[in-house]
Design an enzyme around this catalytic site. Structure first.
Site, short mmCIF file in Angstrom:
data_model
loop_
_atom_site.label_atom_id
_atom_site.label_comp_id
_atom_site.label_asym_id
_atom_site.label_seq_id
_atom_site.Cartn_x
_atom_site.Cartn_y
_atom_site.Cartn_z
CG ASP A 1 -1.64 -1.33 1.40
OD1 ASP A 1 -1.06 -2.21 2.05
OD2 ASP A 1 -2.75 -1.46 0.88
CD GLU B 1 -1.84 -2.76 -6.82
OE1 GLU B 1 -2.01 -1.60 -7.19
OE2 GLU B 1 -2.75 -3.45 -6.32
#
Length: 380
Positions: free
Chosen positions: A20, A276
């Site tokens: 994040d 990610e």
């Protein structure tokens, strides 16, 4: 009003250690450096932030890093005026007082939910659509993605050219690796391993150790270290540790800054990544890769994995595509991947060409930061 005199707030709650904050930190820096925006990055966990940006003062409520105003997101929120553009990263909930501040503006801000990356077909149809509304402020879905009609991927200006020059400069690569204490043997393949815990690791390490070609495996600090230590039959692994078993050399690296991690990926012949942020950076490396997708309840992540593989392996021969599909799916399921690795190695030149072609194809799309700015300009 132009893009250069707008204020942007990005909110990040650190859920999975580094993914994040990794995405939002890259985005904030790029919005400042390439679009001359005023950006505040609100982060609830500065200790995690410090791992990828060592200059962070974990005790500071407010500080500036690389042109970005970094604000600690406190448990007890202190009132602040809302920005022109508000990005809630990965569907995080904004403070109630801040939402009231958004609604109190004469002109409501553009409020966007920057969602998780996915290659699923439905993303194109949902990108840019309205979500919930709070009083006078409408939230908008903004989806990164791999296809036209999405928000694209994070990619700094000139990144692919920088990577190309670095990969063609053996001396620059050698100097970078030596700076991390890595001495690469001339005939050894270099592999990076950044992953969650994985029961399928042993079979891969067994195959690498038994291979005729030597492998130098670079393992940055992270959750996979426990599995590596068990395979090596050592109690713990610390930064700087180097172990050799047959043809396999395992070296533990420190957690490095984002730009250093990019260079590490560029140096390697194969990159195993997770989450990610590192997933996207491995694609920009233009080298064959393996993704450990974040596990979700009811195996929802499997649909995301299959959707990406369908795009990523589209240009491969049926045999090479089958090998890559088998390798990725087994790895994400925690199953043995040794035989899948051997199958993939039979198609190595084709996998290399596909990785380069995929990178160049994705590079033709607008990058995520530019897409966000353009969305705002269209919105006003």
């Amino acid at each position: 009003m132009t893009e250069t005199n707008t204020r942007w707030d990005i909110f990040c709650t650190v859920v999975d250690n580094f993914g994040d904050i990794g995405v939002t930190w890259r985005l904030a820096r790029q919005l400042v450096a390439e679009h001359s925006l005023t950006v505040r990055l609100w982060v609830d966990d500065l200790r995690a932030f410090e791992r990828i940006c060592p200059a962070i003062d974990i005790d500071a409520a407010q500080q500036y890093q690389q042109g970005v105003e970094v604000r600690h997101w406190p448990v007890e929120w202190v009132h602040t005026d809302a920005a022109d553009v508000v990005i809630a990263a990965f569907a995080c909930n904004l403070p109630n007082d801040y939402m009231d501040a958004m609604a109190a503006r004469e002109r409501p801000p553009l409020w966007m939910n920057l969602d998780y990356l996915s290659a699923e077909d439905w993303v194109v149809g949902c990108h840019g659509l309205p979500s919930v509304k709070y009083k006078s402020v409408q939230k908008i879905f903004f989806f990164p993605g791999f296809q036209p009609g999405t928000g694209g991927l994070l990619r700094e200006r000139g990144l692919l050219e920088q990577r190309r020059r670095f990969q063609q400069d053996a001396a620059a690569q050698r100097q970078f690796l030596q700076g991390l204490g890595i001495e690469r043997a001339p005939d050894a393949q270099l592999i990076s391993l950044f992953a969650y815990e994985n029961a399928g690791l042993d079979s891969w390490l067994d195959v690498l150790a038994a291979a005729d070609t030597p492998t130098h495996l670079l393992v940055p600090e992270g959750r996979i270290l426990g599995d590596v230590a068990r395979w090596l039959e050592v109690e713990t692994l610390t930064v700087g540790a180097i172990h050799q078993r047959q043809s396999l050399t395992v070296q533990v690296l420190p957690f490095v800054r984002q730009d250093q991690y990019d260079h590490l990926l560029w140096c390697c012949d194969f990159n195993a990544v997770r989450g990610e942020d590192s997933f996207v950076r491995a694609q920009w490396a233009g080298r064959p890769m393996l993704w450990h997708i974040y596990q979700q309840d009811e195996d929802i992540h499997q649909d995301k994995l299959d959707a990406f593989l369908a795009l990523y392996t589209k240009g491969l021969s049926p045999a090479a595509a089958e090998a890559m599909n088998g390798l990725w799916r087994a790895w994400s399921a925690g199953q043995p991947i040794g035989e899948h690795w051997l199958a993939a190695c039979k198609h190595w030149p084709e996998l290399q060409e596909n990785a380069q072609a995929w990178c160049l194809e994705q590079g033709l799309q607008a990058d995520l930061a530019t897409a966000l700015v353009q969305f705002y300009l269209n919105w006003i």
